[in-house]
Design an enzyme around this catalytic site. Structure first.
Site, short mmCIF file in Angstrom:
data_model
loop_
_atom_site.label_atom_id
_atom_site.label_comp_id
_atom_site.label_asym_id
_atom_site.label_seq_id
_atom_site.Cartn_x
_atom_site.Cartn_y
_atom_site.Cartn_z
CB CYS A 116 -0.89 -0.02 1.32
SG CYS A 116 -2.16 -1.62 1.02
CG HIS A 256 -3.18 3.38 2.47
ND1 HIS A 256 -4.16 3.28 1.45
CD2 HIS A 256 -3.38 2.62 3.50
CE1 HIS A 256 -3.78 1.20 1.90
NE2 HIS A 256 -3.46 0.94 2.43
CG ASN A 286 -6.90 -1.99 1.22
OD1 ASN A 286 -5.99 -0.27 0.48
ND2 ASN A 286 -6.04 -1.54 2.76
O1 UT7 Z 1 -3.93 -1.46 3.48
C1 UT7 Z 1 -2.80 -2.18 3.92
C2 UT7 Z 1 -2.19 -2.14 5.37
N1 UT7 Z 1 -3.36 -2.38 6.45
C3 UT7 Z 1 -3.79 -1.74 7.04
O2 UT7 Z 1 -3.76 -1.43 8.11
C4 UT7 Z 1 -5.27 -3.05 7.99
C5 UT7 Z 1 -4.96 -2.93 9.34
N2 UT7 Z 1 -5.76 -3.76 9.93
C6 UT7 Z 1 -7.44 -3.68 10.38
O3 UT7 Z 1 -7.75 -2.57 10.19
C7 UT7 Z 1 -8.50 -4.09 11.33
O4 UT7 Z 1 -7.58 -5.21 12.42
C8 UT7 Z 1 -9.18 -5.38 10.27
C9 UT7 Z 1 -10.49 -4.71 9.79
C10 UT7 Z 1 -8.54 -5.94 9.48
C11 UT7 Z 1 -9.26 -6.06 11.70
O5 UT7 Z 1 -10.54 -5.31 12.59
P1 UT7 Z 1 -10.56 -5.35 13.67
O6 UT7 Z 1 -11.03 -4.40 15.17
O7 UT7 Z 1 -8.91 -5.25 13.99
O8 UT7 Z 1 -10.58 -6.95 14.30
P2 UT7 Z 1 -10.00 -8.59 15.09
O9 UT7 Z 1 -9.51 -8.61 13.56
O10 UT7 Z 1 -9.62 -8.13 15.96
O11 UT7 Z 1 -11.06 -9.20 14.82
C12 UT7 Z 1 -12.03 -9.15 16.77
C13 UT7 Z 1 -13.81 -9.88 15.92
C14 UT7 Z 1 -13.13 -11.26 16.19
O12 UT7 Z 1 -14.31 -12.13 16.82
P3 UT7 Z 1 -13.24 -12.84 18.48
O13 UT7 Z 1 -12.47 -13.08 18.04
O14 UT7 Z 1 -13.65 -11.55 18.73
O15 UT7 Z 1 -15.06 -13.45 18.48
C15 UT7 Z 1 -13.10 -11.27 14.34
O16 UT7 Z 1 -13.90 -12.90 14.05
O17 UT7 Z 1 -14.49 -9.57 15.17
C16 UT7 Z 1 -14.48 -11.24 14.55
N3 UT7 Z 1 -14.26 -10.23 12.22
C17 UT7 Z 1 -15.66 -9.88 11.95
N4 UT7 Z 1 -16.73 -10.36 12.33
C18 UT7 Z 1 -17.77 -9.70 11.71
C19 UT7 Z 1 -13.30 -10.69 11.66
N5 UT7 Z 1 -13.85 -10.06 10.08
C20 UT7 Z 1 -14.87 -9.75 10.51
C21 UT7 Z 1 -16.33 -9.76 9.64
N6 UT7 Z 1 -17.52 -9.37 10.47
N7 UT7 Z 1 -16.07 -9.78 8.63
#
Ligand code: UT7
Length: 332
Positions: A116, A256, A286
């Protein structure tokens, strides 16, 4: 080094017509519109559909727009750089394909891959060719067809990415406006958090890698989130400090577009007002290398000649970088 600055003299963008909404994704994986909007800020993204349609098809649209807007003949272009992680093939590079489809026959061209951060890396690279006096017209593109490497059974990634991109024409500036400075960085230890396992020389594509879905993007979101905030915040802070600028002297930050929460946190840590931060993640998600040029394209009419703009990006690798520039024209 000369006092010539490379300035952006035209900007253009392209997104495919097909829209993939959060409600569409609710039918595909276990997710909800509420989760996606509250965790990422994304409402919909564009998808490039059609047999034989690839990243360079979008790049061609961007270049045609740039040439038309700037009244430039293809033969005048000296160099084309394409930032992408989804070039049509591993090789040849997509930039040359774009040149041949746009009648650009007097240029050399190549791709840059830095996830990115690829667009800001490419923009700073392209600017050097102008600053040294080597070239007069350089096109820098950031375009990705992320739908080609996203696993639409993985809810943690498929809700994030979309297709599209944009680009700019760089020329020597007439005054002292243009690209001033850049702070770029990287940390290869971050490679374990955002990657595409198979299809490279480490693990060439095979029936087994395809069955294991290893040719899709894998992301461990939380560490990437944290590193994205600090990488962008630190590079913007260094950029302002070493150019003796306060945040109040900056007219726009163009970050970004990975997650609205990352953008909000960044603005808050920099104590920078959100109404001067460019955001369009709600519409496009993204698009990897496409996000910053798409933002420049959409907000072009708001930028005034002389505006001080900071571009900032973070991506897989890890890679990051921020660029300080003076906008060189009034778009209307
Ligand atoms: O562009 C290149 C660089 N990339 C970035 O900068 C991305 C950086 N990361 C992020 O933007 C975020 O970490 C994400 C959007 C990818 C994820 O958000 P998060 O708030 O960090 O969620 P998480 O991965 O910690 O997951 C929290 C919960 C999990 O469930 P449990 O384990 O707490 O029960 C996931 O399984 O949310 C769950 N989850 C979802 N639930 C509904 C993960 N994806 C989804 C989804 N729908 N699509």
């Amino acid at each position: 080094m000369s006092d010539v600055y490379a300035s952006i003299s035209a900007v253009h963008g392209y997104v495919p017509d097909d829209v993939l909404t959060n409600h569409d994704l609710e039918q595909m994986v276990d997710t909800s519109d509420e989760w996606i909007v509250s965790r990422t800020g994304i409402k919909e993204r564009r998808i490039l559909k059609g047999e034989g349609k690839a990243t360079t098809d979008m790049g061609v649209e961007v270049v045609k727009g740039l040439l038309e807007k700037s009244g430039t003949d293809p033969s005048e272009i000296d160099l084309v750089i394409l930032a992408t992680v989804t070039s049509d093939m591993n090789f040849p590079d997509g930039a040359n394909t774009i040149c041949s489809k746009c009648g650009i026959n007097n240029a050399f061209a190549y791709d840059i891959s830095a996830a990115c951060s690829g667009f800001v890396f490419s923009l700073f690279t392209g600017a050097q060719f102008i600053k040294t006096g080597a070239y007069k017209k350089v096109i820098v593109l950031g375009v990705d067809k992320m739908s080609s490497i996203v696993d639409y059974t993985d809810r943690s990634t498929c809700i994030i990415f979309g297709d599209g991109g944009g680009g700019v024409l760089l020329e020597p500036s007439e005054g002292d406006l243009g690209i001033r400075d850049a702070v770029m960085g990287g940390d290869g230890s971050g490679r374990e958090y955002l990657y595409q396992t198979a299809g490279g020389s480490l693990k060439p594509a095979s029936a087994e890698t395809v069955a294991a879905r290893e040719h899709f993007v894998t992301q461990i979101g939380r560490p990437v989130f944290k590193a994205a905030v600090s990488g962008m915040k630190d590079s913007v802070t260094t950029l302002l400090e070493r150019n003796n600028l306060t945040k109040d002297e900056i007219d726009w930050i163009v970050p970004h577009q990975a997650n609205i929460r990352i953008i909000n946190t960044l603005a808050s840590m920099l104590d920078f007002p959100m109404d001067k931060v460019v955001v369009n993640i709600d519409k496009y998600g993204n698009t990897t290398d496409g996000t910053i040029p798409l933002c420049l394209w959409e907000f072009e009419s708001k930028f005034k000649k002389g505006d001080k703009i900071v571009l900032t990006a973070f991506g897989g690798g890890f890679t990051w970088g921020s660029i300080l520039l003076d906008w060189a024209y009034d778009s209307n």
